[in-house]
Scaffold this motif. Structure first.
Motif, PDB file in Angstrom:
ATOM      1  N   LEU A 303      80.687  21.276  63.305  1.00 38.67           N
ATOM      2  CA  LEU A 303      81.857  20.487  62.913  1.00 38.67           C
ATOM      3  C   LEU A 303      81.784  19.074  63.499  1.00 38.67           C
ATOM      4  N   LYS A 304      81.281  18.968  64.731  1.00 37.59           N
ATOM      5  CA  LYS A 304      81.162  17.649  65.354  1.00 37.59           C
ATOM      6  C   LYS A 304      80.164  16.779  64.588  1.00 37.59           C
ATOM      7  N   GLN A 305      79.067  17.407  64.134  1.00 35.73           N
ATOM      8  CA  GLN A 305      78.063  16.650  63.370  1.00 35.73           C
ATOM      9  C   GLN A 305      78.678  16.149  62.063  1.00 35.73           C
ATOM     10  N   LEU A 306      79.474  17.033  61.437  1.00 35.97           N
ATOM     11  CA  LEU A 306      80.120  16.646  60.174  1.00 35.97           C
ATOM     12  C   LEU A 306      81.102  15.501  60.395  1.00 35.97           C
ATOM     13  N   GLU A 307      81.835  15.605  61.506  1.00 28.11           N
ATOM     14  CA  GLU A 307      82.795  14.551  61.844  1.00 28.11           C
ATOM     15  C   GLU A 307      82.099  13.201  61.890  1.00 28.11           C
ATOM     16  N   LYS A 308      80.909  13.199  62.529  1.00 32.29           N
ATOM     17  CA  LYS A 308      80.172  11.945  62.700  1.00 32.29           C
ATOM     18  C   LYS A 308      79.890  11.322  61.339  1.00 32.29           C
ATOM     19  N   ILE A 309      79.480  12.158  60.375  1.00 29.95           N
ATOM     20  CA  ILE A 309      79.163  11.645  59.030  1.00 29.95           C
ATOM     21  C   ILE A 309      80.438  11.186  58.329  1.00 29.95           C
ATOM     22  N   LEU A 310      81.473  12.019  58.394  1.00 32.23           N
ATOM     23  CA  LEU A 310      82.692  11.692  57.649  1.00 32.23           C
ATOM     24  C   LEU A 310      83.423  10.487  58.242  1.00 32.23           C
ATOM     25  N   ASN A 311      83.130  10.168  59.511  1.00 35.28           N
ATOM     26  CA  ASN A 311      83.790   9.007  60.120  1.00 35.28           C
ATOM     27  C   ASN A 311      83.122   7.685  59.744  1.00 35.28           C
ATOM     28  N   ILE A 312      81.941   7.754  59.111  1.00 33.05           N
ATOM     29  CA  ILE A 312      81.281   6.508  58.691  1.00 33.05           C
ATOM     30  C   ILE A 312      82.050   5.925  57.501  1.00 33.05           C
ATOM     31  N   GLU A 313      82.338   4.647  57.607  1.00 35.28           N
ATOM     32  CA  GLU A 313      83.145   4.032  56.547  1.00 35.28           C
ATOM     33  C   GLU A 313      82.375   3.950  55.230  1.00 35.28           C
ATOM     34  N   GLU A 314      83.061   4.235  54.137  1.00 40.19           N
ATOM     35  CA  GLU A 314      82.396   4.166  52.825  1.00 40.19           C
ATOM     36  C   GLU A 314      82.341   2.720  52.342  1.00 40.19           C
ATOM     37  N   GLU A 315      81.458   2.499  51.354  1.00 42.63           N
ATOM     38  CA  GLU A 315      81.424   1.180  50.708  1.00 42.63           C
ATOM     39  C   GLU A 315      82.758   0.936  50.013  1.00 42.63           C
ATOM     40  N   ALA A 316      83.156  -0.343  49.906  1.00 42.90           N
ATOM     41  CA  ALA A 316      84.425  -0.636  49.244  1.00 42.90           C
ATOM     42  C   ALA A 316      84.399  -0.153  47.799  1.00 42.90           C
ATOM     43  N   ALA A 317      85.406   0.616  47.405  1.00 38.30           N
ATOM     44  CA  ALA A 317      85.392   1.167  46.048  1.00 38.30           C
ATOM     45  C   ALA A 317      86.638   0.820  45.260  1.00 38.30           C
ATOM     46  N   ILE A 318      87.682   0.353  45.943  1.00 37.92           N
ATOM     47  CA  ILE A 318      88.905   0.050  45.202  1.00 37.92           C
ATOM     48  C   ILE A 318      89.276  -1.422  45.371  1.00 37.92           C
ATOM     49  N   GLY A 319      90.103  -1.891  44.492  1.00 40.24           N
ATOM     50  CA  GLY A 319      90.527  -3.293  44.592  1.00 40.24           C
ATOM     51  C   GLY A 319      90.122  -4.040  43.347  1.00 40.24           C
ATOM     52  N   THR A 320      90.201  -5.364  43.430  1.00 43.11           N
ATOM     53  CA  THR A 320      89.913  -6.155  42.239  1.00 43.11           C
ATOM     54  C   THR A 320      88.471  -6.640  42.267  1.00 43.11           C
ATOM     55  N   CYS A 321      87.946  -6.910  41.105  1.00 49.17           N
ATOM     56  CA  CYS A 321      86.614  -7.505  41.046  1.00 49.17           C
ATOM     57  C   CYS A 321      86.548  -8.425  39.829  1.00 49.17           C
ATOM     58  N   PRO A 322      85.652  -9.421  39.883  1.00 43.27           N
ATOM     59  CA  PRO A 322      85.599 -10.359  38.766  1.00 43.27           C
ATOM     60  C   PRO A 322      85.122  -9.655  37.500  1.00 43.27           C
ATOM     61  N   ALA A 323      85.965  -9.569  36.525  1.00 43.66           N
ATOM     62  CA  ALA A 323      85.547  -8.887  35.287  1.00 43.66           C
ATOM     63  C   ALA A 323      86.076  -9.667  34.098  1.00 43.66           C
ATOM     64  N   PRO A 324      85.299 -10.012  33.111  1.00 42.95           N
ATOM     65  CA  PRO A 324      83.855  -9.835  33.109  1.00 42.95           C
ATOM     66  C   PRO A 324      83.181 -11.005  33.837  1.00 42.95           C
ATOM     67  N   ILE A 325      82.032 -10.745  34.455  1.00 43.36           N
ATOM     68  CA  ILE A 325      81.383 -11.819  35.187  1.00 43.36           C
ATOM     69  C   ILE A 325      80.566 -12.690  34.226  1.00 43.36           C
ATOM     70  N   ALA A 326      80.521 -14.005  34.529  1.00 41.61           N
ATOM     71  CA  ALA A 326      79.728 -14.905  33.684  1.00 41.61           C
ATOM     72  C   ALA A 326      78.267 -14.873  34.121  1.00 41.61           C
ATOM     73  N   GLY A 327      78.035 -14.723  35.430  1.00 36.63           N
ATOM     74  CA  GLY A 327      76.664 -14.574  35.920  1.00 36.63           C
ATOM     75  C   GLY A 327      76.104 -15.795  36.631  1.00 36.63           C
ATOM     76  N   GLU A 328      76.965 -16.597  37.270  1.00 34.32           N
ATOM     77  CA  GLU A 328      76.445 -17.736  38.035  1.00 34.32           C
ATOM     78  C   GLU A 328      76.190 -17.272  39.470  1.00 34.32           C
ATOM     79  N   VAL A 329      74.919 -17.299  39.867  1.00 34.12           N
ATOM     80  CA  VAL A 329      74.553 -16.746  41.176  1.00 34.12           C
ATOM     81  C   VAL A 329      74.181 -17.859  42.140  1.00 34.12           C
ATOM     82  N   GLN A 330      74.700 -17.757  43.368  1.00 38.06           N
ATOM     83  CA  GLN A 330      74.305 -18.758  44.382  1.00 38.06           C
ATOM     84  C   GLN A 330      74.018 -18.088  45.712  1.00 38.06           C
ATOM     85  N   PHE A 331      72.925 -18.486  46.326  1.00 43.20           N
ATOM     86  CA  PHE A 331      72.603 -18.056  47.693  1.00 43.20           C
ATOM     87  C   PHE A 331      72.802 -19.272  48.586  1.00 43.20           C
TER      88      PHE A 331
END
Ligand SMILES: Nc1ncnc2c1ncn2[C@@H]1O[C@H](COP(=O)(O)OP(=O)(O)OP(=O)(O)O)[C@@H](O)[C@H]1O
Ligand SMILES: [Mg+2]
Length: 580
Positions: A303-331
């Motif tokens: 259970l402790k091992q599982l806790e360690k995995i489940l406590n890792i934060e997930e990638e952002a999955a909710i919220g707003t995002c630019p849609a539709p994107i035009a595709g201008e990329v800048q680094f």
């Protein structure tokens, strides 16, 4: 433990109902010691067969109640544990799919498989019927202890001190088992990893004749597991010796106390027998806990091992995002390192206008694939900023939605077990048959699929093992073309293709990328020269950028790459001319 309680909370009514059923079973069992006293002190002196029959009938009822209550509770607890394991496995799998890649890179596949498939079983040890009955035996032990204390505080106090010392010893031994269980779990996960890696790389092992080395490594791993098991079983043996010694000493103590009371006629024989029989309820928890201790400890480790995995934060999955994107990329001055000592990109700046094409060229390990990975949001830059249509990618809070607008072809063609068709449809499950066939045509799929009796419905095998590298690549391309994305990110799209298919695929991509931002990694000048802009990387930094002609005029690294590839071409033409 907090997570376990959270998991149990929705089922709390079942938990309490089962505890009540088990309490009923325990109470029914308590009838036996009380009936012995009644038999000796009332039924036997009265020589009454009628009373004996009534007593036996009551005991039969108690046995039936006990059996019904306990079996129902056990079956329901088993079902509950089944639900918990199922939910936990699902939760772990979905969570792992969303964990940041920089975390996953540091974990082995085998370890994750162990966590997802094996560790949830550990909770059956913590939440299973055995533990429920252990809790109840503790409760009934406490009730019996209360009755004993009421009868004679001296006996109660002596037994309490003996039990307290016994509990300290048992707790210490269970801790020892816990400290041996943790390394065992780690060794098992490492062996799991080794098996997974060996099976995935079986072809390589065979071609390098590495069976012997792999076998020896695995022998060593299993030997370590065996040794740790031995250590654990020695600690378990100590625990069982201690529990037998505690229970044995307690029984001697009970008989001693009872004997003294009997000799001095302070107890009737019936009271003595009842005392002996009920005192077993004090001993039972010691046996139960020492028997369950090792299983529970392993469950807690899991259970402790599982806790360690489940406590890792997930990638952002909710919220707003630019849609539709035009595709201008800048680094903007982007730096990135996979780990502290592995810098992959340094102060990289470039921009790709929406709707244009950009080729990324450079030596092996120069950071080309890393650029695409950062653009997909698979990793975050350590310094600097990457923007899509002017929005910092780090601020895009719904990465899955954002990625749906990108057509991504990874360097290693990833396929899943299924058919050619199901693999292509992954990009757009609701696609029409016409669009699917169009995408297949552009990616040159029919050229090989038509040779298989199943056509597009031919199975591809695990990770596409039944297909050639080039065929897998074309399926990846068809996926990108079918998804009709706003931005195409292609990692060596024509590698592994023969000259003819290369040309056809190039044409297909040109058509698919019309009016869209297309960024592709390539080692081929023939591919790079078609781009509006070429970015040349050296050791993670921008060496130069510009159009094909501008870079040739620079006479820099791109020019050298061009000379090398064209000299090979000129050489081959010269050989042909000589032959003719
Ligand atoms: N997941 C990873 N963890 C740690 N380091 C990595 C990882 N992936 C790549 N690297 C390192 O980052 C650097 C850049 O790798 P990248 O894959 O971007 O190179 P590349 O230009 O695409 O090379 P190639 O042409 O061989 O595909 C390399 O030094 C590589 O060893
Ligand atoms: Mg690469």
């Amino acid at each position: 433990m907090g997570r376990l309680f959270r998991l149990l909370r929705p089922h709390s009514s079942i938990v309490f109902a089962n505890l009540a059923l088990m309490a009923v079973s325990q109470l029914a069992r308590l009838l036996i010691p009380f009936s012995s006293r009644y038999l000796l002190d009332s039924v036997a002196p009265a020589h009454s067969t009628k009373l004996l029959i009534l007593l036996l009938l009551a005991l039969c009822m108690a046995v039936v109640v006990d059996a019904l209550a306990l079996s129902t509770a056990q079956q329901r607890v088993n079902a509950l544990v089944g639900h918990l394991i199922r939910d936990l496995r699902r939760q772990l799998f979905n969570h792992t799919l969303k964990m940041p890649l920089c975390v996953l890179d540091g974990m082995s596949t085998g370890e994750l498989v162990t966590r997802i498939l094996d560790d949830p079983d550990g909770i059956s040890a913590i939440a299973g019927p055995a533990v429920f009955s252990a809790v109840l035996s503790l409760i009934s032990g406490a009730i019996v202890f209360g009755l004993l204390l009421a009868k004679s505080w001296r006996i109660g106090a002596c037994i309490f001190i003996a039990m307290f010392l016994g509990a300290i010893l048992i707790q210490h031994l269970i801790k020892q088992i816990g400290s041996a269980s943790k390394p065992l779990a780690q060794l098992q996960a490492a062996a799991h990893s080794q098996v997974t890696e060996a099976l995935l790389g079986l072809r390589l092992i065979r071609t390098c004749s590495g069976e012997g080395d792999q076998g020896r490594d695995f022998e060593w791993a299993t030997q370590k597991i065996f040794r740790q098991h031995q250590i654990l079983s020695l600690r378990e043996k100590d625990l069982s010796i201690a529990s037998i010694a505690i229970c044995g000493s307690a029984s001697i103590l009970f008989i001693g106390f009872g004997g003294v009371f009997l000799i001095h006629s302070r107890w009737t024989p019936g009271e003595f027998v009842q005392f002996l029989a009920t005192s077993m309820y004090l001993v039972a928890p010691v046996f139960t806990i020492s028997n369950l201790g090792p299983t529970i400890t392993r469950g807690v480790v899991a259970l402790k091992q599982l806790e360690k995995i489940l406590n890792i934060e997930e990638e952002a999955a909710i919220g707003t995002c630019p849609a539709p994107i035009a595709g201008e990329v800048q680094f903007h001055n982007v730096c990135f390192e996979y780990s502290r000592d592995r810098r992959a990109l340094s102060m990289l700046s470039f921009s790709v206008p929406a709707g244009s094409t950009c080729a990324i060229v450079g030596g092996s390990g120069s950071g080309k694939s890393t650029i695409l990975a950062l653009l997909c949001g698979l990793y975050r830059p350590s310094l600097g900023m990457i923007t899509m249509d002017g929005i910092d990618i780090r601020e895009i809070s719904c990465l899955p939605e954002y990625r749906k607008q990108l057509g991504i072809l990874l360097q290693e063609a990833a396929l899943f077990s299924g058919t050619i068709k199901s693999n292509i449809l992954m990009a757009k499950p609701d696609s029409t048959d016409l669009l699917l066939r169009e995408a297949c045509g552009e990616a040159f799929i029919f050229e090989f699929a038509d040779y298989f009796p199943g056509g597009l419905d031919t199975p591809v095998g695990e990770r596409g093992i039944l297909l050639s590298g080039g065929q897998r690549r074309r399926i990846g391309l068809a996926r990108v073309i079918l998804s009709n994305p706003r931005v195409l990110l292609l990692d060596e799209p024509t590698s592994g293709l023969d000259a003819f298919s290369e040309r056809v695929v190039r044409n297909g991509l040109r058509k698919a990328g019309k009016g869209k931002t297309t960024i592709y990694v390539t080692h081929s000048i023939a591919d790079a020269r078609e781009a509006d802009q070429i970015i040349v990387l050296e050791g993670g930094s921008l060496a130069e950028s510009g159009s094909h002609l501008e870079l040739l005029a620079n006479a820099g690294p791109y020019f050298r790459m061009f000379s090398e590839q064209t000299s090979r071409y000129v050489e081959s033409r010269a050989i042909l001319n000589d032959r003719n």
